[in-house]
Write a protein that holds these residues in place. Sequence first.
Motif, short mmCIF file in Angstrom:
data_model
loop_
_atom_site.label_atom_id
_atom_site.label_comp_id
_atom_site.label_asym_id
_atom_site.label_seq_id
_atom_site.Cartn_x
_atom_site.Cartn_y
_atom_site.Cartn_z
N ALA A 1 5.08 6.11 26.49
CA ALA A 1 4.18 5.03 27.41
C ALA A 1 3.27 5.79 28.42
O ALA A 1 2.17 5.28 28.46
CB ALA A 1 5.16 4.12 27.84
N ILE A 2 3.87 6.87 29.11
CA ILE A 2 3.14 7.28 30.13
C ILE A 2 1.87 8.09 29.29
O ILE A 2 0.65 7.91 29.85
CB ILE A 2 3.96 8.19 30.98
N GLU A 3 2.36 8.83 28.48
CA GLU A 3 1.34 9.56 27.65
C GLU A 3 0.14 8.44 27.12
O GLU A 3 -1.16 9.14 27.21
CB GLU A 3 2.10 10.33 26.39
N SER A 4 0.73 7.56 26.54
CA SER A 4 -0.57 6.68 26.19
C SER A 4 -1.30 6.13 27.01
O SER A 4 -2.66 6.11 26.96
CB SER A 4 0.22 5.31 25.29
N TYR A 5 -0.64 5.62 28.04
CA TYR A 5 -1.47 5.29 29.37
C TYR A 5 -2.81 6.20 30.03
O TYR A 5 -3.69 5.98 29.92
CB TYR A 5 -0.50 5.02 30.73
N PHE A 6 -2.42 7.49 29.76
CA PHE A 6 -3.22 8.72 30.24
C PHE A 6 -4.42 8.86 29.21
O PHE A 6 -5.66 9.10 29.54
CB PHE A 6 -2.42 9.86 30.62
N LEU A 7 -3.91 8.69 27.75
CA LEU A 7 -4.77 8.73 26.84
C LEU A 7 -5.80 7.59 26.88
O LEU A 7 -6.96 7.64 26.51
CB LEU A 7 -4.12 8.49 25.50
N GLU A 8 -5.32 6.62 26.96
CA GLU A 8 -6.21 5.23 27.23
C GLU A 8 -7.19 5.32 28.24
O GLU A 8 -8.23 4.93 28.44
CB GLU A 8 -5.15 3.99 27.34
N ASN A 9 -6.46 5.70 29.71
CA ASN A 9 -7.43 5.70 30.64
C ASN A 9 -8.00 7.31 31.05
O ASN A 9 -7.58 8.00 31.53
CB ASN A 9 -6.65 5.40 32.07
N THR A 10 -9.27 7.16 30.32
CA THR A 10 -9.88 8.78 30.38
C THR A 10 -10.26 9.17 31.72
O THR A 10 -10.57 10.12 31.69
CB THR A 10 -11.16 8.69 29.38
N SER A 11 -10.27 8.18 32.54
CA SER A 11 -10.75 8.67 33.94
C SER A 11 -9.54 9.34 34.51
O SER A 11 -9.75 10.12 35.50
CB SER A 11 -11.10 7.47 34.72
N GLN A 12 -8.20 9.15 34.02
CA GLN A 12 -7.19 10.11 34.65
C GLN A 12 -7.14 11.18 33.96
O GLN A 12 -8.20 11.50 33.06
CB GLN A 12 -6.00 9.38 34.10
N LYS A 13 -6.35 12.18 34.51
CA LYS A 13 -6.15 13.53 34.04
C LYS A 13 -5.72 13.60 32.70
O LYS A 13 -5.06 12.71 32.44
CB LYS A 13 -5.69 14.63 35.09
N THR A 14 -5.88 14.58 31.88
CA THR A 14 -5.25 14.67 30.60
C THR A 14 -3.67 15.27 31.00
O THR A 14 -3.39 15.92 31.88
CB THR A 14 -5.78 15.69 29.68
N LEU A 15 -2.69 14.46 30.33
CA LEU A 15 -1.45 14.80 30.54
C LEU A 15 -0.78 15.25 29.19
O LEU A 15 -0.93 14.64 28.08
CB LEU A 15 -0.34 13.46 30.90
N LEU A 16 -0.18 16.20 29.01
CA LEU A 16 0.33 16.94 27.89
C LEU A 16 1.81 16.31 27.77
O LEU A 16 2.22 15.63 28.61
CB LEU A 16 0.64 18.41 28.08
N HIS A 17 2.07 16.36 26.25
CA HIS A 17 3.11 15.49 25.91
C HIS A 17 4.52 15.94 26.80
O HIS A 17 5.05 15.19 27.39
CB HIS A 17 3.42 15.84 24.41
N GLY A 18 4.70 16.97 27.09
CA GLY A 18 5.88 17.61 27.96
C GLY A 18 5.82 17.42 29.05
O GLY A 18 7.00 16.95 29.71
N GLU A 19 4.87 17.06 29.73
CA GLU A 19 4.36 16.78 30.92
C GLU A 19 4.85 15.25 31.25
O GLU A 19 5.32 14.97 32.29
CB GLU A 19 2.80 16.95 31.46
N ALA A 20 4.42 14.41 30.24
CA ALA A 20 4.81 12.83 30.26
C ALA A 20 6.36 12.84 30.12
O ALA A 20 7.07 11.98 30.81
CB ALA A 20 4.11 12.22 29.30
#
Length: 357
Positions: free
Chosen positions: A243-262
């Motif tokens: 869910a965190i990964e999807s949130y970061f993908l959706e909100n492009t103003s946020q930094k990119t989060l890699l899968h393992g980071e999420a």
Amino acid sequence: MKENHKNINTVYCNSNAWESLKTTLNKLNPSKIFILVDENTKEYCLHLFLSRNLYNSEFEILEILSGEINKNIETCLKLCNQLSEQGADRNSLIINLGGGVITDMGGFVASTFKRGISFVNIPTTLLSMVDASVGGKNGVDLGMLKNQIGIIRNPEMVLIDTEFLKTLANNQITSGYSEMLKHGLIHSKKYWNEVKAIDETNTEALEDLLWKSVLIKNEVITEDPFEKGIRKTLNYGHTLGHAIESYFLENTSQKTLLHGEAVAIGMILATYISNKLAYFPKETLNDISFHILKKFQKNTFDDSAINEIINLLKYDKKNDKGKILFVLLEDIGVPKINCEVPNPLILEAFDFYKNYK
Ligand code: GLY
């Protein structure tokens, strides 16, 4: 490599792996071989593959753009069109050379094109070596929702060559390391202690543990290939992690989060919840949070971000009859599946993460 032969079922690592691939290709005798790459694996990994002189005929290259954002059905359609135009038939083979996006999507295309052609995975990232390429999960995202369309089908072979790790940036290594930490948490204190102690950016130190992670994953998926029970434990940290990964993908103003980071964040949150709902020991929660936050930079989440993340949980693939079900831990190595978690506890878990020092 200290130990020479590392192979289990159809997964081969290092010394005898390329020879085994040669044997597999000769046995399959494909009408055409397609190699799926992205711009990174084309530049940094393809030459290593080609230098092995594996087969007596030409390889056709299929290229896509890297990144989770491209792991969708539209890219698959483009690939199917290319396969069709380039004369692929049911006896053709796709070799997926890349990270999780390539192996997930290449496996999906291979599993559906002409109702299924053979494929081989050559994972080039740590994440895909220890997780994505083993266990036959293939698929794509639906919008920003992770892995909503897919199929479980195994490749003919998985070839792991740790030489490819040298082509990776440190954040890619650390992202894969997160899945190894997860293997420690669901498997045993012994493995958790081994994994948490290494410097993951040191390839030598990583190699043996990488293989142990493959063996742990293999043990789980062999017992439960279609995720009816124990395989769910491999999703530790992934309910909120996805869910965190999807949130970061959706909100492009946020930094990119890699899968393992999420997933790393998801594991701290799931361990906090485990302490509250499954008697997970408090001091071990602190040990886990300390070790994860030593490797992964903390992210900030405001209230609206947390609400959006909680809202995304309704798309989790483990949900049943509208219930959001977590994997929790009673202790390290003692996972518990299908746990319902009330939303206020998720908010509390985010507070714990935000305030942890
Ligand atoms: N990545 C979790 C699984 O393969 O089941």
